[in-house]
Write a protein that holds these residues in place. Structure first.
Motif, PDB file in Angstrom:
ATOM      1  N   GLY A  17     -22.414  -0.826   4.193  1.00  0.00           N
ATOM      2  CA  GLY A  17     -22.256  -0.023   2.990  1.00  0.00           C
ATOM      3  C   GLY A  17     -21.458  -0.740   1.913  1.00  0.00           C
ATOM      4  N   LEU A  18     -20.959   0.022   0.969  1.00  0.00           N
ATOM      5  CA  LEU A  18     -20.175  -0.524  -0.147  1.00  0.00           C
ATOM      6  C   LEU A  18     -18.683  -0.424   0.142  1.00  0.00           C
ATOM      7  N   PRO A  19     -17.874  -1.292  -0.455  1.00  0.00           N
ATOM      8  CA  PRO A  19     -16.422  -1.163  -0.291  1.00  0.00           C
ATOM      9  C   PRO A  19     -15.920   0.126  -0.926  1.00  0.00           C
ATOM     10  N   ASP A  20     -14.818   0.638  -0.408  1.00  0.00           N
ATOM     11  CA  ASP A  20     -14.301   1.936  -0.863  1.00  0.00           C
ATOM     12  C   ASP A  20     -13.912   1.927  -2.333  1.00  0.00           C
ATOM     13  N   TYR A  21     -13.490   0.763  -2.861  1.00  0.00           N
ATOM     14  CA  TYR A  21     -13.040   0.736  -4.254  1.00  0.00           C
ATOM     15  C   TYR A  21     -14.192   0.963  -5.231  1.00  0.00           C
ATOM     16  N   TYR A  22     -15.447   0.920  -4.763  1.00  0.00           N
ATOM     17  CA  TYR A  22     -16.575   1.169  -5.660  1.00  0.00           C
ATOM     18  C   TYR A  22     -16.604   2.605  -6.165  1.00  0.00           C
ATOM     19  N   ARG A  23     -15.730   3.458  -5.646  1.00  0.00           N
ATOM     20  CA  ARG A  23     -15.610   4.819  -6.193  1.00  0.00           C
ATOM     21  C   ARG A  23     -15.071   4.785  -7.622  1.00  0.00           C
ATOM     22  N   TRP A  24     -14.291   3.741  -7.951  1.00  0.00           N
ATOM     23  CA  TRP A  24     -13.612   3.718  -9.246  1.00  0.00           C
ATOM     24  C   TRP A  24     -13.596   2.355  -9.919  1.00  0.00           C
ATOM     25  N   ARG A  25     -14.155   1.375  -9.274  1.00  0.00           N
ATOM     26  CA  ARG A  25     -14.111   0.004  -9.792  1.00  0.00           C
ATOM     27  C   ARG A  25     -15.393  -0.685  -9.358  1.00  0.00           C
ATOM     28  N   SER A  26     -15.976  -1.509 -10.215  1.00  0.00           N
ATOM     29  CA  SER A  26     -17.285  -2.076  -9.897  1.00  0.00           C
ATOM     30  C   SER A  26     -17.239  -3.560  -9.538  1.00  0.00           C
ATOM     31  N   ARG A  27     -16.050  -4.172  -9.562  1.00  0.00           N
ATOM     32  CA  ARG A  27     -15.939  -5.598  -9.263  1.00  0.00           C
ATOM     33  C   ARG A  27     -14.827  -5.855  -8.266  1.00  0.00           C
ATOM     34  N   SER A  28     -15.035  -6.869  -7.454  1.00  0.00           N
ATOM     35  CA  SER A  28     -13.961  -7.303  -6.563  1.00  0.00           C
ATOM     36  C   SER A  28     -12.985  -8.157  -7.368  1.00  0.00           C
ATOM     37  N   GLY A  29     -11.920  -8.600  -6.719  1.00  0.00           N
ATOM     38  CA  GLY A  29     -10.941  -9.440  -7.419  1.00  0.00           C
ATOM     39  C   GLY A  29      -9.539  -8.896  -7.270  1.00  0.00           C
ATOM     40  N   CYS A  30      -8.583  -9.617  -7.793  1.00  0.00           N
ATOM     41  CA  CYS A  30      -7.176  -9.234  -7.697  1.00  0.00           C
ATOM     42  C   CYS A  30      -6.929  -7.851  -8.298  1.00  0.00           C
ATOM     43  N   PHE A  31      -5.893  -7.176  -7.813  1.00  0.00           N
ATOM     44  CA  PHE A  31      -5.626  -5.822  -8.312  1.00  0.00           C
ATOM     45  C   PHE A  31      -5.228  -5.829  -9.782  1.00  0.00           C
ATOM     46  N   PHE A  34     -16.208 -17.883   4.078  1.00  0.00           N
ATOM     47  CA  PHE A  34     -14.828 -18.043   3.639  1.00  0.00           C
ATOM     48  C   PHE A  34     -14.484 -16.993   2.589  1.00  0.00           C
ATOM     49  N   PHE A  35     -13.204 -16.710   2.502  1.00  0.00           N
ATOM     50  CA  PHE A  35     -12.669 -15.801   1.492  1.00  0.00           C
ATOM     51  C   PHE A  35     -11.452 -16.465   0.886  1.00  0.00           C
ATOM     52  N   CYS A  36     -11.446 -16.663  -0.430  1.00  0.00           N
ATOM     53  CA  CYS A  36     -10.300 -17.263  -1.109  1.00  0.00           C
ATOM     54  C   CYS A  36      -9.271 -16.170  -1.376  1.00  0.00           C
ATOM     55  N   ASP A  37      -8.204 -16.191  -0.615  1.00  0.00           N
ATOM     56  CA  ASP A  37      -7.220 -15.111  -0.614  1.00  0.00           C
ATOM     57  C   ASP A  37      -6.055 -15.452  -1.539  1.00  0.00           C
ATOM     58  N   THR A  38      -5.943 -14.703  -2.623  1.00  0.00           N
ATOM     59  CA  THR A  38      -4.826 -14.903  -3.555  1.00  0.00           C
ATOM     60  C   THR A  38      -3.571 -14.167  -3.107  1.00  0.00           C
ATOM     61  N   HIS A  39      -3.713 -13.304  -2.090  1.00  0.00           N
ATOM     62  CA  HIS A  39      -2.645 -12.417  -1.616  1.00  0.00           C
ATOM     63  C   HIS A  39      -2.254 -11.404  -2.698  1.00  0.00           C
ATOM     64  N   LYS A  40      -3.155 -11.198  -3.640  1.00  0.00           N
ATOM     65  CA  LYS A  40      -2.986 -10.171  -4.676  1.00  0.00           C
ATOM     66  C   LYS A  40      -4.243  -9.289  -4.719  1.00  0.00           C
ATOM     67  N   GLU A  41      -4.852  -9.116  -3.558  1.00  0.00           N
ATOM     68  CA  GLU A  41      -6.091  -8.352  -3.470  1.00  0.00           C
ATOM     69  C   GLU A  41      -5.789  -6.877  -3.200  1.00  0.00           C
ATOM     70  N   LEU A  42      -6.793  -6.041  -3.437  1.00  0.00           N
ATOM     71  CA  LEU A  42      -6.684  -4.631  -3.090  1.00  0.00           C
ATOM     72  C   LEU A  42      -6.708  -4.454  -1.574  1.00  0.00           C
ATOM     73  N   PRO A  43      -6.010  -3.459  -1.033  1.00  0.00           N
ATOM     74  CA  PRO A  43      -6.093  -3.187   0.407  1.00  0.00           C
ATOM     75  C   PRO A  43      -7.527  -2.921   0.847  1.00  0.00           C
ATOM     76  N   GLU A  44      -8.312  -2.282  -0.030  1.00  0.00           N
ATOM     77  CA  GLU A  44      -9.711  -1.980   0.305  1.00  0.00           C
ATOM     78  C   GLU A  44     -10.523  -3.255   0.529  1.00  0.00           C
ATOM     79  N   THR A  45     -10.149  -4.335  -0.142  1.00  0.00           N
ATOM     80  CA  THR A  45     -10.870  -5.598   0.027  1.00  0.00           C
ATOM     81  C   THR A  45     -10.688  -6.134   1.438  1.00  0.00           C
ATOM     82  N   TYR A  46      -9.443  -6.129   1.914  1.00  0.00           N
ATOM     83  CA  TYR A  46      -9.183  -6.616   3.275  1.00  0.00           C
ATOM     84  C   TYR A  46      -9.866  -5.719   4.310  1.00  0.00           C
ATOM     85  N   GLU A  47      -9.867  -4.421   4.064  1.00  0.00           N
ATOM     86  CA  GLU A  47     -10.544  -3.492   4.976  1.00  0.00           C
ATOM     87  C   GLU A  47     -12.044  -3.778   5.020  1.00  0.00           C
ATOM     88  N   TYR A  48     -12.620  -4.065   3.867  1.00  0.00           N
ATOM     89  CA  TYR A  48     -14.053  -4.347   3.792  1.00  0.00           C
ATOM     90  C   TYR A  48     -14.388  -5.637   4.535  1.00  0.00           C
TER      91      TYR A  48
END
Length: 266
Positions: A155-169, A35-49
């Motif tokens: 692999g790792l999600p794309d946002y790991y280039r500049w951010r080290s944690r998942s979560g809302c934008f 399951f994924f708890c979707d706040t609908h305030k996530e990064l686009p990279e999260t949904y892609e991952y």
């Protein structure tokens, strides 16, 4: 009367640890419910991952959402933005939808806390939800998690280039460098976060980061980036064999080691 079946559940955050746990267990426990708890305030990279995880592992992910969105709860809490001391977003948009998903069923919740971490993650107070920690049981550490993800092809999600944690934008646990990079990578989302700070009809001011607004922070952009780059170079020099994502995580953790809401950041 036959005994009710025990459910096996694993929460995906869009981060590396929960994903690696899914890699480890998806064949071992074929009945696992993801399951994924979707706040609908996530990064686009999260949904892609999440799409990448589904494709590689051949699993289904249940997207859980609160009946009411972030703006509703913001209004209920009087415009008070969530913060480390008032984490109402985690309760209303992560924990309660999960507990509704489980209901009264007996469930085993698999949690991606590593053996090299001194934390527990979100543990429900419900007696019928039992937490287990496979990484701790198998003594797997960060290097093992990276290896699992690389070997799986996820692999790792794309946002790991500049951010080290998942979560809302607009997560209030973001470090100042991550806010600056949000403005670079997703200027529209940064502008939305600024609006949340500014739009209070009663004249009160709330900020996502302590001590300054996002626009004040952005005005120091060059300074923040320069300090970050110096820290990256020092970390690379001290640990030349570390992957870039690990270097970034170490640097950001050294700037702010406050533990985030672990229902969101695994």
């Amino acid at each position: 009367m036959s005994k009710k079946k025990v459910r096996h559940i694993l929460g995906l955050s869009g981060g590396k640890d929960s994903t690696a746990l899914a890699v480890l267990l998806h064949k071992e426990i074929p009945e696992m419910e993801y399951f994924f708890c979707d706040t609908h305030k996530e990064l686009p990279e999260t949904y892609e991952y999440l799409e990448r995880i589904k494709a590689r592992l051949g699993i289904k992910i249940h997207y859980l959402s609160a009946k009411r969105g972030f703006d509703h709860w913001l209004d209920i809490y009087g415009g008070l933005l969530p913060s480390p001391k008032m984490r109402w977003c985690t309760k209303q948009m992560k924990i309660l939808p999960l507990e509704k998903f489980i209901g009264d069923d007996e469930a085993i919740s698999y949690i991606g806390i590593r053996a090299d971490e001194n934390r527990e993650g979100y543990i429900s107070t419900k007696p019928h939800i039992k937490p287990v920690f496979p990484f701790k049981e198998k003594e797997l550490v960060k290097a093992d998690i990276i290896r699992l993800l690389e070997d799986s092809g996820i692999g790792l999600p794309d946002y790991y280039r500049w951010r080290s944690r998942s979560g809302c934008f607009f997560c209030f646990f973001q470090r100042k460098y991550e806010w600056v990079m949000l403005a670079e990578e997703h200027p529209d989302l940064f502008a939305e976060a600024v609006e949340y700070e500014q739009e209070h009809s009663d004249g009160r001011q709330y900020t996502w980061t302590q001590g300054e607004t996002l626009l004040e922070l952005l005005a120091r952009k060059e300074q923040i980036i320069a300090e970050h780059e110096k820290a990256i170079l020092r970390e690379k020099k001290d640990n030349p064999n570390r992957a870039l994502a690990q270097v970034l995580e170490e640097v950001l953790d050294s700037e702010d080691d406050e533990l985030p809401c672990l229902a969101c950041h695994l």
